[in-house]
Enzyme design. Sequence first.
Site, PDB file in Angstrom:
ATOM      1  N   SER A  37       0.828  -1.210   0.000  1.00  0.00           N
ATOM      2  CA  SER A  37       0.000   0.000   0.000  1.00  0.00           C
ATOM      3  C   SER A  37       0.854   1.248   0.000  1.00  0.00           C
ATOM      4  CB  SER A  37      -0.922   0.010   1.229  1.00  0.00           C
ATOM      5  OG  SER A  37      -0.209   0.396   2.391  1.00  0.00           O
ATOM      6  N   GLY A  38       0.172   2.372  -0.191  1.00  0.00           N
ATOM      7  CA  GLY A  38       0.824   3.665  -0.155  1.00  0.00           C
ATOM      8  C   GLY A  38       0.796   4.305   1.211  1.00  0.00           C
ATOM      9  N   ASP A  39       0.478   3.525   2.246  1.00  0.00           N
ATOM     10  CA  ASP A  39       0.475   4.038   3.618  1.00  0.00           C
ATOM     11  C   ASP A  39       0.694   2.847   4.553  1.00  0.00           C
ATOM     12  OD1 ASP A  39      -0.339   5.646   6.080  1.00  0.00           O
ATOM     13  OD2 ASP A  39      -0.809   7.097   4.509  1.00  0.00           O
ATOM     14  N   ASP A  40       0.330   2.994   5.834  1.00  0.00           N
ATOM     15  CA  ASP A  40       0.549   1.907   6.786  1.00  0.00           C
ATOM     16  C   ASP A  40      -0.149   0.624   6.331  1.00  0.00           C
ATOM     17  OD1 ASP A  40       2.008   3.541   8.586  1.00  0.00           O
ATOM     18  OD2 ASP A  40       0.135   4.292   9.446  1.00  0.00           O
ATOM     19  N   THR A  48       5.539  -0.931   2.185  1.00  0.00           N
ATOM     20  CA  THR A  48       5.009   0.414   2.015  1.00  0.00           C
ATOM     21  C   THR A  48       6.176   1.386   2.040  1.00  0.00           C
ATOM     22  OG1 THR A  48       3.700   2.196   3.020  1.00  0.00           O
ATOM     23  CG2 THR A  48       4.461   0.445   4.497  1.00  0.00           C
TER      24      THR A  48
END
Length: 498
Positions: free
Chosen positions: A294-297, A328
Amino acid sequence: MLKKMDFDEKQSFGFGGNAMIAKVSRFSWSPFLFLITLIALLSFQITTKTIYPIKIAFSSTSNTGVSADTRTSCVGFFGELPERKAVMSIREFGGVGDGKTSNTETFRKAIRYLQRFGESGGAQLNVPKGRWVTGSFNLTSNFTLFLEEGAVILGSQDPKEWPIIEPLPSYGRGRERLGGRHISLVHGDGLTNVVITGNNGTIDGQGKMWWELWWNRTLEHTRGHLVELMNSNNILIANLTFCNAPFWTIHPVYCSNVVVKDLTILAPLKAPNTDGIDPDSSTNVCIEDCYIESGDDLVAVKSGWDQYGIKMARPSSNIVVRRVSGTTPTCSGVGIGSEMSGGIFNITIEDLHVWDSAAGVRIKTDNGRGGYIANITISNVTMERVKVPIRFSRGSNDHPDEGWDPKAVPVVKGISIRNVVSFNSTKAPVLEGIEDAPFGGICMKNVSLLGVVSSLSWHCEFVSGFADEVFPTPCPQLQSNISSSWCSYSWASSVNLN
Protein backbone atom coordinates in the site's frame (compact mmCIF):
# COMPACT_ATOMS: atom_id res chain seq x y z
CA MET A 1 -22.29 -26.62 5.96
CA LEU A 2 -24.70 -23.99 4.65
CA LYS A 3 -28.15 -25.34 3.79
CA LYS A 4 -31.20 -24.06 2.05
CA MET A 5 -34.31 -25.98 3.11
CA ASP A 6 -37.52 -24.44 4.35
CA PHE A 7 -39.18 -25.51 7.57
CA ASP A 8 -41.96 -27.50 5.93
CA GLU A 9 -39.48 -29.57 3.92
CA LYS A 10 -37.51 -30.39 7.06
CA GLN A 11 -40.65 -31.38 8.95
CA SER A 12 -42.03 -33.60 6.17
CA PHE A 13 -38.75 -35.47 5.85
CA GLY A 14 -38.47 -35.97 9.60
CA PHE A 15 -42.06 -37.08 10.25
CA GLY A 16 -42.07 -39.36 7.22
CA GLY A 17 -39.08 -41.29 8.58
CA ASN A 18 -40.55 -41.58 12.07
CA ALA A 19 -43.88 -42.79 10.76
CA MET A 20 -42.25 -45.49 8.70
CA ILE A 21 -40.24 -46.78 11.64
CA ALA A 22 -43.28 -46.77 13.90
CA LYS A 23 -45.13 -49.12 11.55
CA VAL A 24 -42.40 -51.75 11.54
CA SER A 25 -43.30 -54.50 13.99
CA ARG A 26 -40.30 -56.71 13.31
CA PHE A 27 -36.83 -56.20 11.95
CA SER A 28 -36.43 -56.24 8.17
CA TRP A 29 -33.84 -54.83 5.83
CA SER A 30 -36.30 -52.65 3.88
CA PRO A 31 -37.04 -50.02 6.53
CA PHE A 32 -33.42 -50.15 7.69
CA LEU A 33 -32.19 -49.34 4.19
CA PHE A 34 -34.90 -46.69 3.87
CA LEU A 35 -33.67 -45.01 7.07
CA ILE A 36 -30.05 -45.03 5.84
CA THR A 37 -31.16 -43.49 2.56
CA LEU A 38 -33.18 -40.90 4.43
CA ILE A 39 -30.18 -39.86 6.54
CA ALA A 40 -28.04 -39.61 3.42
CA LEU A 41 -30.63 -37.37 1.75
CA LEU A 42 -30.72 -35.08 4.76
CA SER A 43 -26.96 -34.70 4.62
CA PHE A 44 -27.13 -33.10 1.17
CA GLN A 45 -27.83 -29.44 0.45
CA ILE A 46 -31.36 -29.37 -0.94
CA THR A 47 -31.33 -26.29 -3.14
CA THR A 48 -31.23 -25.26 -6.75
CA LYS A 49 -28.63 -22.57 -6.05
CA THR A 50 -24.93 -22.78 -5.42
CA ILE A 51 -24.10 -22.81 -1.73
CA TYR A 52 -20.52 -22.18 -0.66
CA PRO A 53 -19.09 -23.22 2.67
CA ILE A 54 -17.27 -20.60 4.67
CA LYS A 55 -13.90 -22.23 4.85
CA ILE A 56 -11.57 -19.58 6.15
CA ALA A 57 -12.28 -19.14 9.82
CA PHE A 58 -10.13 -22.03 10.97
CA SER A 59 -7.14 -22.06 8.65
CA SER A 60 -5.29 -19.97 6.13
CA THR A 61 -4.30 -23.07 4.17
CA SER A 62 -7.24 -25.43 4.15
CA ASN A 63 -9.52 -25.93 1.14
CA THR A 64 -11.92 -28.08 3.09
CA GLY A 65 -13.18 -25.85 5.86
CA VAL A 66 -11.49 -27.40 8.85
CA SER A 67 -7.75 -27.71 9.13
CA ALA A 68 -5.07 -29.38 11.13
CA ASP A 69 -3.26 -26.03 11.22
CA THR A 70 -2.09 -25.69 14.80
CA ARG A 71 -0.70 -22.17 14.58
CA THR A 72 -1.91 -19.74 17.19
CA SER A 73 -5.01 -17.93 16.02
CA CYS A 74 -7.36 -15.28 17.33
CA VAL A 75 -10.33 -16.18 15.14
CA GLY A 76 -12.25 -16.94 18.35
CA PHE A 77 -13.08 -13.22 18.47
CA PHE A 78 -15.71 -14.08 15.85
CA GLY A 79 -18.67 -16.17 16.99
CA GLU A 80 -19.96 -19.36 15.42
CA LEU A 81 -20.07 -19.58 11.65
CA PRO A 82 -23.59 -18.85 10.47
CA GLU A 83 -25.90 -20.99 8.39
CA ARG A 84 -27.87 -18.85 5.96
CA LYS A 85 -31.40 -19.87 5.11
CA ALA A 86 -31.83 -17.76 1.99
CA VAL A 87 -29.13 -17.92 -0.69
CA MET A 88 -29.46 -15.96 -3.91
CA SER A 89 -27.29 -14.69 -6.73
CA ILE A 90 -26.98 -11.07 -7.80
CA ARG A 91 -28.03 -12.28 -11.26
CA GLU A 92 -31.48 -13.13 -9.91
CA PHE A 93 -31.96 -9.44 -9.24
CA GLY A 94 -30.96 -8.42 -12.75
CA GLY A 95 -27.23 -7.94 -12.21
CA VAL A 96 -25.00 -7.77 -15.27
CA GLY A 97 -21.32 -8.58 -14.83
CA ASP A 98 -19.95 -7.13 -18.06
CA GLY A 99 -17.63 -4.53 -16.52
CA LYS A 100 -19.74 -1.68 -17.93
CA THR A 101 -23.32 -1.86 -16.70
CA SER A 102 -24.01 -0.13 -13.37
CA ASN A 103 -25.30 -2.56 -10.73
CA THR A 104 -25.67 0.00 -7.96
CA GLU A 105 -29.44 -0.26 -7.67
CA THR A 106 -29.24 -4.01 -8.19
CA PHE A 107 -26.99 -4.54 -5.17
CA ARG A 108 -29.12 -2.22 -3.05
CA LYS A 109 -32.33 -3.94 -4.14
CA ALA A 110 -30.89 -7.39 -3.50
CA ILE A 111 -29.80 -6.57 0.03
CA ARG A 112 -33.11 -4.87 0.84
CA TYR A 113 -34.88 -8.04 -0.25
CA LEU A 114 -32.57 -10.37 1.68
CA GLN A 115 -32.86 -8.25 4.81
CA ARG A 116 -36.25 -9.87 5.47
CA PHE A 117 -34.46 -13.13 6.36
CA GLY A 118 -32.35 -11.51 9.05
CA GLU A 119 -34.38 -12.92 11.93
CA SER A 120 -35.16 -16.27 10.31
CA GLY A 121 -31.80 -17.79 9.43
CA GLY A 122 -30.09 -14.94 7.63
CA ALA A 123 -29.17 -14.58 3.98
CA GLN A 124 -26.27 -14.93 1.58
CA LEU A 125 -25.77 -12.97 -1.65
CA ASN A 126 -23.52 -14.73 -4.15
CA VAL A 127 -21.58 -12.70 -6.71
CA PRO A 128 -20.61 -15.04 -9.57
CA LYS A 129 -17.71 -14.77 -11.99
CA GLY A 130 -17.79 -11.47 -13.85
CA ARG A 131 -16.98 -7.79 -13.44
CA TRP A 132 -19.71 -6.06 -11.47
CA VAL A 133 -19.63 -2.26 -11.51
CA THR A 134 -21.41 -0.65 -8.58
CA GLY A 135 -21.60 2.40 -6.39
CA SER A 136 -21.79 2.12 -2.63
CA PHE A 137 -24.24 -0.24 -0.96
CA ASN A 138 -25.15 -1.02 2.66
CA LEU A 139 -25.00 -4.49 4.15
CA THR A 140 -27.51 -5.85 6.64
CA SER A 141 -27.33 -8.03 9.76
CA ASN A 142 -27.11 -11.82 9.65
CA PHE A 143 -25.76 -11.58 6.14
CA THR A 144 -22.97 -13.03 3.99
CA LEU A 145 -21.57 -11.36 0.89
CA PHE A 146 -19.84 -14.15 -1.05
CA LEU A 147 -17.64 -13.53 -4.10
CA GLU A 148 -17.15 -16.62 -6.20
CA GLU A 149 -13.86 -17.37 -7.94
CA GLY A 150 -13.40 -14.87 -10.76
CA ALA A 151 -15.89 -12.40 -9.32
CA VAL A 152 -14.73 -8.77 -9.28
CA ILE A 153 -16.75 -5.94 -7.74
CA LEU A 154 -15.65 -2.65 -9.33
CA GLY A 155 -16.19 0.71 -7.65
CA SER A 156 -18.17 3.14 -9.74
CA GLN A 157 -16.30 6.00 -11.40
CA ASP A 158 -19.23 8.34 -10.74
CA PRO A 159 -18.65 10.20 -7.44
CA LYS A 160 -22.42 10.67 -7.12
CA GLU A 161 -22.69 6.92 -6.52
CA TRP A 162 -20.57 7.41 -3.37
CA PRO A 163 -22.99 9.65 -1.40
CA ILE A 164 -21.91 12.10 1.30
CA ILE A 165 -22.52 11.01 4.89
CA GLU A 166 -21.92 12.59 8.29
CA PRO A 167 -18.38 12.70 9.68
CA LEU A 168 -17.43 10.28 12.41
CA PRO A 169 -18.13 11.85 15.82
CA SER A 170 -14.63 10.94 17.06
CA TYR A 171 -13.14 12.95 14.17
CA GLY A 172 -15.56 15.89 14.09
CA ARG A 173 -15.15 16.38 10.35
CA GLY A 174 -13.94 14.52 7.31
CA ARG A 175 -10.37 13.35 7.73
CA GLU A 176 -9.23 15.28 4.65
CA ARG A 177 -11.83 18.02 4.20
CA LEU A 178 -14.22 19.90 6.46
CA GLY A 179 -17.81 18.66 6.60
CA GLY A 180 -19.10 15.29 5.53
CA ARG A 181 -17.33 12.47 3.74
CA HIS A 182 -17.99 10.02 0.94
CA ILE A 183 -19.47 6.74 2.10
CA SER A 184 -17.42 3.57 1.61
CA LEU A 185 -18.06 1.26 -1.32
CA VAL A 186 -19.18 -1.57 0.99
CA HIS A 187 -20.75 -0.07 4.10
CA GLY A 188 -22.66 -1.06 7.21
CA ASP A 189 -23.82 0.65 10.40
CA GLY A 190 -25.28 -0.96 13.51
CA LEU A 191 -24.99 -4.52 12.24
CA THR A 192 -24.35 -7.90 13.79
CA ASN A 193 -23.18 -11.22 12.37
CA VAL A 194 -21.80 -10.07 9.01
CA VAL A 195 -19.45 -12.06 6.76
CA ILE A 196 -17.63 -10.74 3.69
CA THR A 197 -15.81 -13.63 2.05
CA GLY A 198 -15.51 -15.82 -1.02
CA ASN A 199 -13.33 -18.07 -3.13
CA ASN A 200 -10.68 -15.34 -3.41
CA GLY A 201 -12.88 -12.97 -5.35
CA THR A 202 -11.86 -9.32 -5.63
CA ILE A 203 -13.24 -5.96 -4.55
CA ASP A 204 -11.54 -3.25 -6.62
CA GLY A 205 -12.22 0.35 -5.63
CA GLN A 206 -10.78 1.73 -8.90
CA GLY A 207 -9.29 4.47 -6.78
CA LYS A 208 -7.20 6.27 -9.39
CA MET A 209 -9.97 8.80 -9.98
CA TRP A 210 -9.94 9.67 -6.26
CA TRP A 211 -6.15 9.79 -6.01
CA GLU A 212 -6.06 12.27 -8.88
CA LEU A 213 -8.59 14.49 -7.12
CA TRP A 214 -6.27 14.43 -4.11
CA TRP A 215 -3.11 15.08 -6.12
CA ASN A 216 -4.80 17.89 -8.08
CA ARG A 217 -6.22 19.43 -4.89
CA THR A 218 -9.73 19.36 -6.36
CA LEU A 219 -11.17 16.96 -3.78
CA GLU A 220 -14.33 18.48 -2.26
CA HIS A 221 -15.10 15.87 0.40
CA THR A 222 -13.00 13.22 2.16
CA ARG A 223 -12.57 10.11 0.05
CA GLY A 224 -14.56 7.00 0.89
CA HIS A 225 -13.00 3.82 2.23
CA LEU A 226 -13.29 0.55 0.36
CA VAL A 227 -15.02 -1.23 3.28
CA GLU A 228 -16.26 0.48 6.45
CA LEU A 229 -18.36 -1.10 9.17
CA MET A 230 -19.55 1.13 12.03
CA ASN A 231 -21.13 0.35 15.40
CA SER A 232 -21.19 -3.33 14.52
CA ASN A 233 -20.19 -6.63 16.10
CA ASN A 234 -19.33 -10.19 15.12
CA ILE A 235 -17.72 -9.38 11.79
CA LEU A 236 -15.66 -11.71 9.58
CA ILE A 237 -13.78 -10.49 6.49
CA ALA A 238 -11.70 -13.21 4.88
CA ASN A 239 -10.36 -15.00 1.83
CA LEU A 240 -10.63 -12.11 -0.62
CA THR A 241 -8.45 -9.65 -2.51
CA PHE A 242 -9.03 -5.93 -2.00
CA CYS A 243 -7.29 -3.47 -4.28
CA ASN A 244 -7.12 0.18 -5.32
CA ALA A 245 -9.01 1.66 -2.39
CA PRO A 246 -9.81 5.35 -2.78
CA PHE A 247 -8.73 5.93 0.84
CA TRP A 248 -8.27 3.38 3.67
CA THR A 249 -9.06 -0.18 2.60
CA ILE A 250 -10.67 -1.93 5.61
CA HIS A 251 -11.99 0.35 8.38
CA PRO A 252 -13.92 -1.17 11.30
CA VAL A 253 -14.86 1.73 13.57
CA TYR A 254 -16.78 1.52 16.89
CA CYS A 255 -16.90 -2.25 16.36
CA SER A 256 -16.28 -5.35 18.48
CA ASN A 257 -15.45 -8.97 17.77
CA VAL A 258 -13.92 -8.46 14.35
CA VAL A 259 -11.79 -11.00 12.45
CA VAL A 260 -9.89 -9.94 9.33
CA LYS A 261 -8.03 -12.93 7.94
CA ASP A 262 -6.44 -14.38 4.81
CA LEU A 263 -6.64 -11.21 2.74
CA THR A 264 -4.51 -9.82 -0.04
CA ILE A 265 -4.62 -6.03 -0.09
CA LEU A 266 -2.99 -4.18 -2.99
CA ALA A 267 -2.57 -0.56 -4.01
CA PRO A 268 0.08 1.26 -6.02
CA LEU A 269 2.90 2.15 -3.66
CA LYS A 270 2.43 5.86 -4.42
CA ALA A 271 -1.35 5.85 -4.00
CA PRO A 272 -2.06 8.37 -1.19
CA ASN A 273 -3.37 7.18 2.19
CA THR A 274 -4.34 3.73 0.99
CA ASP A 275 -3.89 2.10 4.42
CA GLY A 276 -4.48 -1.63 4.53
CA ILE A 277 -6.46 -2.35 7.71
CA ASP A 278 -7.31 0.36 10.27
CA PRO A 279 -9.19 -0.76 13.40
CA ASP A 280 -10.52 2.43 14.95
CA SER A 281 -12.10 2.78 18.41
CA SER A 282 -12.78 -0.95 18.28
CA THR A 283 -12.24 -3.85 20.64
CA ASN A 284 -11.55 -7.57 20.25
CA VAL A 285 -10.07 -7.35 16.77
CA CYS A 286 -8.05 -10.13 15.13
CA ILE A 287 -5.95 -9.39 12.03
CA GLU A 288 -3.92 -12.32 10.79
CA ASP A 289 -2.42 -14.02 7.75
CA CYS A 290 -2.66 -11.02 5.42
CA TYR A 291 -0.40 -9.78 2.63
CA ILE A 292 -0.48 -6.01 2.04
CA GLU A 293 1.14 -3.60 -0.41
CA SER A 294 0.00 0.00 0.00
CA GLY A 295 0.82 3.66 -0.16
CA ASP A 296 0.47 4.04 3.62
CA ASP A 297 0.55 1.91 6.79
CA LEU A 298 -0.14 -1.78 6.27
CA VAL A 299 -2.05 -1.77 9.57
CA ALA A 300 -2.82 1.32 11.67
CA VAL A 301 -4.60 1.27 15.03
CA LYS A 302 -6.57 4.46 15.68
CA SER A 303 -9.08 5.92 18.15
CA GLY A 304 -10.18 9.43 17.25
CA TRP A 305 -8.75 12.83 16.49
CA ASP A 306 -7.86 15.46 19.10
CA GLN A 307 -10.72 17.05 21.04
CA TYR A 308 -13.36 14.95 19.26
CA GLY A 309 -11.66 11.69 20.14
CA ILE A 310 -11.04 12.89 23.70
CA LYS A 311 -14.73 13.74 24.11
CA MET A 312 -15.96 10.44 22.74
CA ALA A 313 -13.34 8.52 24.78
CA ARG A 314 -13.83 5.26 22.92
CA PRO A 315 -10.52 3.37 22.92
CA SER A 316 -9.13 0.67 20.69
CA SER A 317 -8.26 -2.35 22.81
CA ASN A 318 -7.58 -6.08 22.76
CA ILE A 319 -6.26 -6.11 19.19
CA VAL A 320 -4.03 -8.84 17.76
CA VAL A 321 -2.02 -8.33 14.57
CA ARG A 322 -0.33 -11.57 13.58
CA ARG A 323 1.48 -12.95 10.53
CA VAL A 324 1.09 -9.84 8.41
CA SER A 325 3.61 -9.21 5.64
CA GLY A 326 4.11 -6.56 3.03
CA THR A 327 5.71 -3.33 1.89
CA THR A 328 5.01 0.41 2.02
CA PRO A 329 7.71 2.84 0.88
CA THR A 330 6.20 5.85 2.66
CA CYS A 331 4.95 4.50 6.00
CA SER A 332 5.15 1.60 8.44
CA GLY A 333 4.33 -2.07 8.69
CA VAL A 334 2.22 -1.44 11.78
CA GLY A 335 1.44 2.01 13.12
CA ILE A 336 -0.18 3.04 16.40
CA GLY A 337 -1.86 6.41 15.87
CA SER A 338 -1.49 9.18 15.09
CA GLU A 339 -5.23 9.54 15.69
CA MET A 340 -5.27 7.99 19.18
CA SER A 341 -7.16 10.50 21.32
CA GLY A 342 -9.69 7.99 22.63
CA GLY A 343 -6.92 5.75 23.94
CA ILE A 344 -5.20 2.59 22.68
CA PHE A 345 -4.26 -0.32 24.93
CA ASN A 346 -3.64 -4.07 25.00
CA ILE A 347 -2.26 -4.41 21.48
CA THR A 348 -0.28 -7.48 20.41
CA ILE A 349 1.79 -7.40 17.22
CA GLU A 350 3.72 -10.55 16.32
CA ASP A 351 5.26 -12.42 13.41
CA LEU A 352 5.46 -9.32 11.25
CA HIS A 353 7.52 -9.30 8.02
CA VAL A 354 8.15 -5.94 6.36
CA TRP A 355 10.48 -5.00 3.53
CA ASP A 356 11.40 -1.94 1.43
CA SER A 357 9.48 0.34 3.77
CA ALA A 358 9.96 3.65 5.54
CA ALA A 359 9.48 2.14 9.01
CA GLY A 360 8.86 -1.26 10.55
CA VAL A 361 6.83 -0.38 13.64
CA ARG A 362 5.87 3.17 14.52
CA ILE A 363 4.07 4.92 17.35
CA LYS A 364 2.69 8.29 16.24
CA THR A 365 1.20 11.02 18.39
CA ASP A 366 1.37 14.76 19.04
CA ASN A 367 0.49 17.64 21.32
CA GLY A 368 -3.27 18.09 21.30
CA ARG A 369 -3.99 14.41 20.93
CA GLY A 370 -4.51 13.64 24.61
CA GLY A 371 -5.48 10.04 25.23
CA TYR A 372 -3.00 7.27 25.99
CA ILE A 373 -1.09 4.38 24.41
CA ALA A 374 -0.44 1.52 26.83
CA ASN A 375 0.45 -2.17 27.02
CA ILE A 376 1.78 -2.58 23.49
CA THR A 377 3.63 -5.86 22.83
CA ILE A 378 5.65 -6.21 19.63
CA SER A 379 7.56 -9.45 18.98
CA ASN A 380 9.05 -11.67 16.28
CA VAL A 381 9.52 -9.01 13.63
CA THR A 382 11.69 -9.43 10.52
CA MET A 383 12.58 -6.44 8.38
CA GLU A 384 14.55 -6.09 5.17
CA ARG A 385 15.73 -2.78 3.72
CA VAL A 386 13.56 -0.80 6.10
CA LYS A 387 14.78 2.76 6.45
CA VAL A 388 14.00 3.31 10.16
CA PRO A 389 13.18 -0.03 11.84
CA ILE A 390 11.66 1.37 15.05
CA ARG A 391 10.22 4.86 15.28
CA PHE A 392 8.30 6.88 17.85
CA SER A 393 7.33 10.21 16.33
CA ARG A 394 5.67 13.47 17.31
CA GLY A 395 4.96 16.86 15.86
CA SER A 396 2.84 16.10 12.81
CA ASN A 397 0.97 19.38 13.45
CA ASP A 398 -2.14 17.73 12.11
CA HIS A 399 -5.34 18.93 13.83
CA PRO A 400 -9.01 18.95 12.83
CA ASP A 401 -9.64 22.65 13.50
CA GLU A 402 -8.72 25.54 15.77
CA GLY A 403 -10.49 23.95 18.72
CA TRP A 404 -7.67 21.56 19.61
CA ASP A 405 -6.07 21.93 23.03
CA PRO A 406 -2.26 22.24 23.00
CA LYS A 407 -2.24 21.23 26.67
CA ALA A 408 -3.83 17.88 25.89
CA VAL A 409 -0.74 15.68 25.81
CA PRO A 410 -0.82 11.89 25.38
CA VAL A 411 0.41 9.37 27.94
CA VAL A 412 2.60 6.68 26.38
CA LYS A 413 3.89 3.95 28.69
CA GLY A 414 4.39 0.21 28.60
CA ILE A 415 5.88 -0.62 25.19
CA SER A 416 7.57 -4.03 24.87
CA ILE A 417 9.65 -4.79 21.77
CA ARG A 418 11.49 -8.09 21.55
CA ASN A 419 12.90 -10.63 19.11
CA VAL A 420 13.39 -8.21 16.24
CA VAL A 421 15.88 -8.49 13.41
CA SER A 422 16.34 -5.95 10.64
CA PHE A 423 18.59 -6.53 7.63
CA ASN A 424 20.16 -3.73 5.59
CA SER A 425 18.77 -0.96 7.77
CA THR A 426 20.02 2.50 6.84
CA LYS A 427 19.17 4.48 9.97
CA ALA A 428 19.20 3.86 13.69
CA PRO A 429 15.89 3.98 15.58
CA VAL A 430 14.25 7.33 16.24
CA LEU A 431 12.42 7.58 19.58
CA GLU A 432 10.90 11.01 20.10
CA GLY A 433 8.62 11.54 23.08
CA ILE A 434 6.91 14.78 24.08
CA GLU A 435 8.61 17.23 26.39
CA ASP A 436 5.66 17.63 28.74
CA ALA A 437 4.77 13.93 28.58
CA PRO A 438 7.82 11.68 28.21
CA PHE A 439 7.26 8.18 26.89
CA GLY A 440 8.08 5.69 29.65
CA GLY A 441 8.21 1.98 30.29
CA ILE A 442 9.90 1.15 26.99
CA CYS A 443 11.42 -2.33 27.06
CA MET A 444 13.58 -3.73 24.27
CA LYS A 445 15.11 -7.19 24.31
CA ASN A 446 16.91 -9.24 21.67
CA VAL A 447 16.81 -6.58 18.96
CA SER A 448 19.40 -6.77 16.17
CA LEU A 449 19.52 -4.02 13.56
CA LEU A 450 21.99 -5.29 11.01
CA GLY A 451 23.46 -2.95 8.44
CA VAL A 452 23.22 0.13 10.62
CA VAL A 453 26.66 1.67 10.86
CA SER A 454 27.77 1.30 14.46
CA SER A 455 28.80 4.94 14.53
CA LEU A 456 25.22 6.00 13.90
CA SER A 457 23.62 6.79 17.23
CA TRP A 458 20.03 6.33 18.16
CA HIS A 459 18.01 9.54 18.27
CA CYS A 460 16.14 9.61 21.59
CA GLU A 461 14.30 12.48 23.29
CA PHE A 462 11.92 12.40 26.26
CA VAL A 463 11.86 8.61 26.55
CA SER A 464 12.93 6.17 29.24
CA GLY A 465 13.17 2.43 29.62
CA PHE A 466 15.35 -0.66 29.53
CA ALA A 467 17.27 -2.50 26.79
CA ASP A 468 18.96 -5.89 26.83
CA GLU A 469 20.75 -7.69 24.01
CA VAL A 470 20.17 -4.78 21.64
CA PHE A 471 22.51 -3.97 18.74
CA PRO A 472 23.72 -1.37 17.94
CA THR A 473 24.04 0.04 21.44
CA PRO A 474 20.84 1.96 22.26
CA CYS A 475 20.64 5.51 23.55
CA PRO A 476 21.44 6.19 27.25
CA GLN A 477 17.75 6.69 28.05
CA LEU A 478 17.27 2.94 27.50
CA GLN A 479 20.30 1.83 29.46
CA SER A 480 18.81 1.84 32.94
CA ASN A 481 20.47 -0.23 35.64
CA ILE A 482 17.17 -1.70 36.73
CA SER A 483 16.43 -5.41 36.40
CA SER A 484 14.96 -6.72 33.16
CA SER A 485 12.08 -8.19 35.19
CA TRP A 486 10.84 -4.64 35.39
CA CYS A 487 9.74 -5.02 31.76
CA SER A 488 7.11 -7.60 32.65
CA TYR A 489 4.97 -5.39 34.82
CA SER A 490 1.46 -4.43 33.79
CA TRP A 491 1.30 -0.72 33.28
CA ALA A 492 -2.48 -0.63 33.20
CA SER A 493 -2.65 -2.07 36.70
CA SER A 494 -0.32 0.56 38.11
CA VAL A 495 -1.50 3.73 36.42
CA ASN A 496 -4.97 5.21 36.26
CA LEU A 497 -5.87 5.69 32.59
CA ASN A 498 -8.55 8.27 33.33
